[in-house]
Design a protein around this motif. Structure first.
Motif, PDB file in Angstrom:
ATOM      1  N   TRP A 119       6.488   2.077  -1.285  1.00 52.56           N
ATOM      2  CA  TRP A 119       5.327   1.376  -0.756  1.00 52.56           C
ATOM      3  C   TRP A 119       5.672   0.825   0.618  1.00 52.56           C
ATOM      4  O   TRP A 119       6.833   0.809   1.026  1.00 52.56           O
ATOM      5  CB  TRP A 119       4.896   0.247  -1.689  1.00 52.56           C
ATOM      6  CG  TRP A 119       5.985  -0.763  -1.990  1.00 52.56           C
ATOM      7  CD1 TRP A 119       6.872  -0.713  -3.015  1.00 52.56           C
ATOM      8  CD2 TRP A 119       6.303  -1.941  -1.223  1.00 52.56           C
ATOM      9  NE1 TRP A 119       7.722  -1.796  -2.958  1.00 52.56           N
ATOM     10  CE2 TRP A 119       7.385  -2.574  -1.868  1.00 52.56           C
ATOM     11  CE3 TRP A 119       5.764  -2.518  -0.087  1.00 52.56           C
ATOM     12  CZ2 TRP A 119       7.941  -3.749  -1.395  1.00 52.56           C
ATOM     13  CZ3 TRP A 119       6.313  -3.697   0.386  1.00 52.56           C
ATOM     14  CH2 TRP A 119       7.390  -4.306  -0.277  1.00 52.56           C
ATOM     15  N   GLN A 120       4.638   0.388   1.327  1.00 55.63           N
ATOM     16  CA  GLN A 120       4.860  -0.235   2.616  1.00 55.63           C
ATOM     17  C   GLN A 120       4.025  -1.509   2.715  1.00 55.63           C
ATOM     18  O   GLN A 120       3.082  -1.712   1.959  1.00 55.63           O
ATOM     19  CB  GLN A 120       4.507   0.715   3.760  1.00 55.63           C
ATOM     20  CG  GLN A 120       3.038   1.061   3.846  1.00 55.63           C
ATOM     21  CD  GLN A 120       2.753   2.048   4.977  1.00 55.63           C
ATOM     22  OE1 GLN A 120       3.619   2.825   5.365  1.00 55.63           O
ATOM     23  NE2 GLN A 120       1.545   2.010   5.504  1.00 55.63           N
TER      24      GLN A 120
ATOM     25  N   ALA B 244       1.366  -4.311   3.995  1.00 54.14           N
ATOM     26  CA  ALA B 244       0.021  -4.371   4.573  1.00 54.14           C
ATOM     27  C   ALA B 244      -0.221  -5.841   4.943  1.00 54.14           C
ATOM     28  O   ALA B 244      -1.049  -6.526   4.335  1.00 54.14           O
ATOM     29  CB  ALA B 244      -1.023  -3.857   3.583  1.00 54.14           C
TER      30      ALA B 244
ATOM     31  N   THR C 196       0.846  -1.190   0.000  1.00 53.19           N
ATOM     32  CA  THR C 196       0.000   0.000   0.000  1.00 53.19           C
ATOM     33  C   THR C 196       0.878   1.235   0.000  1.00 53.19           C
ATOM     34  O   THR C 196       2.092   1.152   0.255  1.00 53.19           O
ATOM     35  CB  THR C 196      -0.936  -0.002   1.223  1.00 53.19           C
ATOM     36  OG1 THR C 196      -1.838   1.100   1.132  1.00 53.19           O
ATOM     37  CG2 THR C 196      -0.141   0.121   2.517  1.00 53.19           C
ATOM     38  N   LYS C 197       0.269   2.379  -0.268  1.00 53.20           N
ATOM     39  CA  LYS C 197       1.031   3.629  -0.269  1.00 53.20           C
ATOM     40  C   LYS C 197       1.449   3.978   1.149  1.00 53.20           C
ATOM     41  O   LYS C 197       0.677   3.795   2.097  1.00 53.20           O
ATOM     42  CB  LYS C 197       0.189   4.770  -0.837  1.00 53.20           C
ATOM     43  CG  LYS C 197      -0.070   4.676  -2.334  1.00 53.20           C
ATOM     44  CD  LYS C 197      -0.898   5.865  -2.814  1.00 53.20           C
ATOM     45  CE  LYS C 197      -1.151   5.782  -4.306  1.00 53.20           C
ATOM     46  NZ  LYS C 197      -1.983   6.910  -4.804  1.00 53.20           N
ATOM     47  N   PRO C 198       2.662   4.503   1.314  1.00 53.84           N
ATOM     48  CA  PRO C 198       3.090   4.916   2.656  1.00 53.84           C
ATOM     49  C   PRO C 198       2.383   6.197   3.071  1.00 53.84           C
ATOM     50  O   PRO C 198       1.879   6.949   2.227  1.00 53.84           O
ATOM     51  CB  PRO C 198       4.598   5.138   2.489  1.00 53.84           C
ATOM     52  CG  PRO C 198       4.757   5.499   1.045  1.00 53.84           C
ATOM     53  CD  PRO C 198       3.710   4.716   0.302  1.00 53.84           C
ATOM     54  N   GLU C 199       2.298   6.444   4.365  1.00 52.96           N
ATOM     55  CA  GLU C 199       1.658   7.652   4.857  1.00 52.96           C
ATOM     56  C   GLU C 199       2.409   8.895   4.409  1.00 52.96           C
ATOM     57  O   GLU C 199       1.812   9.967   4.246  1.00 52.96           O
ATOM     58  CB  GLU C 199       1.556   7.615   6.383  1.00 52.96           C
ATOM     59  CG  GLU C 199       0.645   6.499   6.894  1.00 52.96           C
ATOM     60  CD  GLU C 199       0.543   6.495   8.394  1.00 52.96           C
ATOM     61  OE1 GLU C 199       1.157   7.379   9.031  1.00 52.96           O
ATOM     62  OE2 GLU C 199      -0.151   5.615   8.937  1.00 52.96           O
ATOM     63  N   SER C 200       3.696   8.788   4.212  1.00 57.34           N
ATOM     64  CA  SER C 200       4.489   9.918   3.711  1.00 57.34           C
ATOM     65  C   SER C 200       5.645   9.354   2.883  1.00 57.34           C
ATOM     66  O   SER C 200       6.055   8.211   3.053  1.00 57.34           O
ATOM     67  CB  SER C 200       5.032  10.770   4.872  1.00 57.34           C
ATOM     68  OG  SER C 200       5.877   9.999   5.712  1.00 57.34           O
TER      69      SER C 200
ATOM     70  N   ASP D  88      -2.886   0.706  -4.206  1.00 55.45           N
ATOM     71  CA  ASP D  88      -4.212   0.986  -3.637  1.00 55.45           C
ATOM     72  C   ASP D  88      -5.330   0.968  -4.674  1.00 55.45           C
ATOM     73  O   ASP D  88      -6.440   1.435  -4.412  1.00 55.45           O
ATOM     74  CB  ASP D  88      -4.219   2.329  -2.892  1.00 55.45           C
ATOM     75  CG  ASP D  88      -3.348   2.273  -1.648  1.00 55.45           C
ATOM     76  OD1 ASP D  88      -3.084   1.157  -1.155  1.00 55.45           O
ATOM     77  OD2 ASP D  88      -2.928   3.341  -1.156  1.00 55.45           O
TER      78      ASP D  88
END
Length: 601
Positions: free
Chosen positions: A98-99, A101, A90-94, A150
C-alpha cells in the motif's frame, strides 16, 4: 413534464413507502466495518460482504450522503469513506502493498474534528479518539488486510449492533447538515418552482452499465463551453439542493441491479428504467410489473410468456389494457428513461412519458408486426427487444455486439409507435448476406415488422404476408419462394452437401436476380432429371412451374433493400411450409442429410 420533474415526483412515492433515503443520506456499497473500543483503539474488522454466492459481494447500507468530488482538492464523506480517506492508505500504482494517501486522510480528519467537536456521545467520541491516534503504518498489523484497500469503511462501537452513523447523536448531526456558510445562494428552482439553496454540483448517478463505477453526472457544467452568461456550475440551470437530492435518490434507487424498475440487461448501450405515477401504490406497482414483463419476457416462465403474448394479441385487436388488467387503472401516467454512458457523464438515449394504455398499445403493435408463421426457432411467444436484436443484427448473436445507436432508434420506434429505422432492415439483410441462417426466422420477423409498419403508415403500398402466400403478387417474394424450391431440389437429388446454393448464391440472388436465376434454373434440370429417375419429387417440378407462371420473363436486374427483405420472407415461408402434408419426404430428406457423405454440385 421533464425528466427531473418526473423523478422528483417519483421520490415522493418511494419516500412514503420507505424505499428511498431521506435528505442527507444515500445507499452505498460496503464490505468492511472497523470495530472501535471506547478508547478509540481498533479491536476488530467486521466482514460485511454477502457470502451467499461464489464470489463475495458488497452490500448496500444507507449512510450519510456522498457527493461528487471533482478537482484536486480532496473532500471527505462524513462517518465513512474509502481507505484513502478513512485510514490514509491506498493501493499503489504498481506492485503490491500500500501507499500513503496523506492529503485525503487529512481531509477526513479535518472534517471530523470540526463536526465532532463538543460531542459527548461515546460512539462519536471513540471515532474522534481513533482519528487522533491512528497512523497509516498500523495498517500492516492485524486485524487489517490488503483486501480492504480502496473499499468503503464504516465504524461500529464494540459491544453494540448499530453502526456509528445509526446512533441518534450521529443522525442529528447528519440531519442538521454542514455549516451554513457552505450552503449556496437561494434560487428559483426550475424543477419545483420554489426557492431554495442552489445545487452547485448535481448528484452522482451510479449503476449505469458502461459508465464509471464511481458514478456519472446526469446534469453537469464543468467546461466553459457549457456555461451561459458567465454563470458557473449549477447556476446555469438553477436547481435547489433539495430537488437535486430527490431526483438523484429516486434515479439511483431505480438503477439498483436486480431492482423492479430496471430492465435486467442493457438494450444496446442503454440502461433502461421505468416507473408509473399513480395515486395508489398498488396501481403503480401493477403498471411497473406489467411493463417489466413486456420489456423483458425472457425472465418469465414459459406459461407466463405465452400468457403475456395472449394479452398483447388482445390489445392489438382493440381490447383496453384496463379491461384485461383491472389492477392497472385507466389514465395511469408512465415514464421510460434510457441512459447511455458518455465518459464522466450520462447521455439520455430516449425519454418517453405517456399513458400506460398507449404504451401497451404500441408494444402490442410491435408484437403483432413481428409475428410470422411458422414461429422462429425459440420464439417463446414474446421475445424481448434485446433477444430480437441480438438474434437478427448482432455479430455472433452476442448482446454486446448489438449496434447501440440502432438499439436506441428501435426502442424509440417501439415506444412511440413510429416507423422502425431503415437501418434495422439493412442490419437484418446484411446479417443474412453474411451467412446467418434465414431459417432461424428471427431475421425475417424483423424484416416483416419493418415492412409491415411502413405499410400501415402509408409508406409502402404492399403489405407483407404473415404466412405462406402462393398467390402473392410481389415478384421479390415469389423469387424467394423459387430459390427455396431450387435449393430443395438440389438437396433431394444430391443428399448432404458441404455447400448448397443458399450458401453460395443467397445474397446475390436476392440482390441481382437477373444474373443468378438463369444459372440456377439451368442447374436444376440435372437435379430434376435425377429425381425423375428415382421416381420422386414430381411436386417440385409443379411448384417451379406455378411460381414461374407468376413471374414475367424479364427478371429484375437489381432489387432494392425492401424487396431483398421480401425475398427473404418468401424463402422462409416456402422452406418452412413446402413439406406440409409430405411428412414421409421430409423424413427421408432429413435421413439422407445425416447419413450420406457430403458432396458438392
Amino acid at each position: 413534464m421533464t425528466i427531473l420533474q418526473a423523478l422528483d415526483g417519483y421520490y415522493q412515492r418511494l419516500s412514503q413507502r420507505g424505499e428511498v433515503s431521506a435528505a442527507g443520506w444515500s445507499p452505498e456499497k460496503f464490505g468492511w466495518c472497523i470495530i472501535l473500543g471506547k478508547n478509540g483503539e481498533p479491536i476488530d474488522v467486521q466482514n460485511l460482504h454477502d457470502m451467499s454466492d461464489k464470489k463475495p459481494k458488497s452490500k448496500l447500507y444507507r449512510v450519510p450522503a456522498s457527493f461528487p468530488r471533482p478537482g484536486v482538492t480532496p473532500r471527505a464523506f462524513f462517518l465513512w469513506d474509502k481507505t484513502a480517506f478513512s485510514l490514509g492508505v491506498t493501493k499503489p500504482e504498481s506492485g503490491t502493498g500500500w501507499q500513503h494517501a496523506d492529503k485525503q486522510h487529512e481531509a477526513f480528519r479535518t472534517l471530523h474534528f470540526a463536526r465532532l467537536a463538543g460531542q459527548n456521545d461515546e460512539g462519536l467520541v471513540a471515532l474522534h479518539l481513533f482519528l487522533e491516534k491512528w497512523r497509516p503504518e498500523r495498517f500492516d498489523e492485524a486485524p487489517f488486510g490488503p483486501d480492504m484497500l480502496d473499499a468503503n469503511i464504516m465504524f461500529r462501537l464494540d459491544g453494540e449492533l448499530n453502526y456509528l452513523h445509526e446512533r441518534p447523536a450521529a443522525r442529528a448531526l447528519v440531519d442538521r447538515g454542514p455549516n451554513e456558510e457552505t450552503k449556496g445562494e437561494d434560487v428559483f428552482c426550475l424543477i419545483t418552482g420554489e426557492r431554495g439553496a442552489v445545487a452547485r454540483l448535481h448528484p452522482t448517478i451510479k449503476n449505469v452499465e458502461g459508465a464509471q463505477s464511481s458514478g456519472a453526472a446526469l446534469v453537469s457544467f464543468n467546461l466553459d463551453a457549457f456555461t451561459s452568461l458567465g454563470k458557473g456550475q449549477g447556476d446555469n440551470a438553477p436547481t435547489s439542493e433539495a430537488a437535486a437530492f430527490r431526483y438523484g435518490a429516486a434515479l439511483n434507487q431505480m438503477l439498483i441491479r436486480g431492482g423492479p424498475n430496471r430492465v435486467r440487461r442493457p438494450i444496446g448501450d442503454a440502461t433502461v428504467v421505468f416507473w408509473a405515477d399513480a395515486s395508489k401504490s398498488t396501481v403503480a406497482e401493477a403498471a411497473d410489473s406489467f411493463f417489466a414483463d413486456a420489456m423483458d419476457p425472457d425472465t418469465l416462465e414459459d406459461a407466463a410468456r405465452y400468457e403475456l403474448a395472449g394479452l398483447m394479441a388482445a390489445v392489438a385487436k382493440g381490447r383496453t389494457l384496463a379491461s384485461l388488467r383491472p389492477d392497472i387503472a385507466e389514465g395511469t401516467r408512465f415514464h421510460v428513461l434510457g441512459l447511455s454512458p458518455n465518459a464522466a457523464r450520462l447521455s439520455v438515449r430516449y425519454w418517453m412519458s405517456d399513458d400506460i394504455e398507449l404504451f401497451a398499445g404500441r408494444l402490442a403493435r410491435h408484437y403483432a408486426d413481428m409475428t410470422i408463421l411458422p414461429e422462429p426457432l425459440g420464439w417463446g411467444g414474446a421475445p424481448s427487444v434485446n433477444r430480437l436484436l441480438a438474434r437478427s443484427t448482432a455479430l455472433q448473436e452476442k448482446y454486446e455486439n448489438i449496434p447501440p445507436v440502432l438499439a436506441g432508434e428501435v426502442m424509440r420506434a417501439i415506444l412511440s409507435g413510429g416507423c422502425y429505422p431503415r437501418s434495422l432492415l439493412a442490419a437484418a439483410v446484411i446479417r443474412l448476406r453474411a451467412g446467418d441462417d434465414p431459417l432461424s426466422g428471427w431475421h425475417v420477423a424483423v424484416i416483416r415488422a419493418v415492412l409491415s409498419r411502413d405499410h400501415h403508415k402509408g409508406l409502402l403500398q404492399e403489405d407483407v404476408p404473415m404466412s405462406l402466400a402462393p398467390d402473392e403478387p410481389n415478384k421479390a417474394y415469389q423469387l424467394g419462394r423459387l430459390f427455396a424450391v431450387l435449393e430443395t431440389a438440389q438437396r433431394m437429388a444430391l443428399g448432404k452437401l458441404n455447400a448448397t446454393i443458399r450458401d453460395r448464391y443467397f445474397g446475390a440472388a436476392s440482390a441481382t436476380p437477373a444474373r443468378v436465376f438463369p444459372l440456377l434454373l439451368r442447374g436444376v434440370q440435372n437435379h430434376l432429371g435425377k429425381l425423375r429417375k428415382d421416381g420422386k419429387g414430381g411436386w417440385i417440378e409443379r411448384e417451379i412451374e406455378n411460381i414461374l407462371d407468376k413471374l414475367s420473363l424479364d427478371l429484375p436486374r437489381a432489387l432494392p433493400l425492401t424487396e431483398q427483405g421480401r425475398f427473404a420472407i418468401g424463402y422462409y415461408h416456402q422452406r418452412k411450409e413446402q413439406f406440409k402434408g409430405r411428412p414421409a419426404e421430409a423424413a427421408a430428406l432429413d435421413a439422407s442429410e445425416t447419413s450420406e457423405e457430403g458432396t458438392e454440385e
